[in-house]
Design an enzyme around this catalytic site. Sequence first.
Site, PDB file in Angstrom:
ATOM      1  N   GLU A 186      -2.249   4.364  -4.078  1.00 21.12           N
ATOM      2  CA  GLU A 186      -1.759   3.052  -3.633  1.00 21.12           C
ATOM      3  C   GLU A 186      -2.808   1.976  -3.871  1.00 21.12           C
ATOM      4  O   GLU A 186      -2.487   0.859  -4.264  1.00 21.12           O
ATOM      5  CB  GLU A 186      -1.401   3.095  -2.153  1.00 21.12           C
ATOM      6  CG  GLU A 186      -0.231   3.989  -1.822  1.00 21.12           C
ATOM      7  CD  GLU A 186       0.028   4.046  -0.343  1.00 21.12           C
ATOM      8  OE1 GLU A 186       1.059   3.517   0.093  1.00 21.12           O
ATOM      9  OE2 GLU A 186      -0.806   4.624   0.387  1.00 21.12           O
TER      10      GLU A 186
ATOM     11  N   LYS B 282       7.530  -1.161   2.394  1.00 19.74           N
ATOM     12  CA  LYS B 282       7.176  -0.536   1.117  1.00 19.74           C
ATOM     13  C   LYS B 282       8.432   0.153   0.607  1.00 19.74           C
ATOM     14  O   LYS B 282       8.981   1.015   1.291  1.00 19.74           O
ATOM     15  CB  LYS B 282       6.091   0.527   1.289  1.00 19.74           C
ATOM     16  CG  LYS B 282       4.743   0.044   1.716  1.00 19.74           C
ATOM     17  CD  LYS B 282       3.839   1.273   1.846  1.00 19.74           C
ATOM     18  CE  LYS B 282       2.441   0.916   2.220  1.00 19.74           C
ATOM     19  NZ  LYS B 282       1.572   2.123   2.248  1.00 19.74           N
TER      20      LYS B 282
END
Length: 119
Positions: free
Chosen positions: A21, A99
């Site tokens: 990420e 997300k």
Amino acid sequence: MDKIILNACRFYGYHGAFQEEQTLGQIFVIDVELSVDLQKASQSDLLEDTVHYGHVFEVIQRHAEQEKYVLIERLAGAICDDLFEKFQPIQAISIRITKENPPINGHYTSVGIELERSR
């Protein structure tokens, strides 16, 4: 209380607990509701009597795109702190960060958090 609302603001950032990420990044969707007394602005029609949502967007964008946080909870908290500091008329903030593609195995539309803060 009156509200100023920014819906589904999309940013590409590098926040997350996993190395992927922080390296590859991903899209973050941010919704914000600001509790503000808009009575004066509703009568005066003057920008200085409200909170300029374009400037609010810029604050959110800076944190989402230029900073790096491990937790989206911290991203949301930093945005709230900055908005309270820069815009005195804001009495409360509700912020949701989503997300759509976190690196977890499974079937879902999105994952996210929501914070509510007030002065």
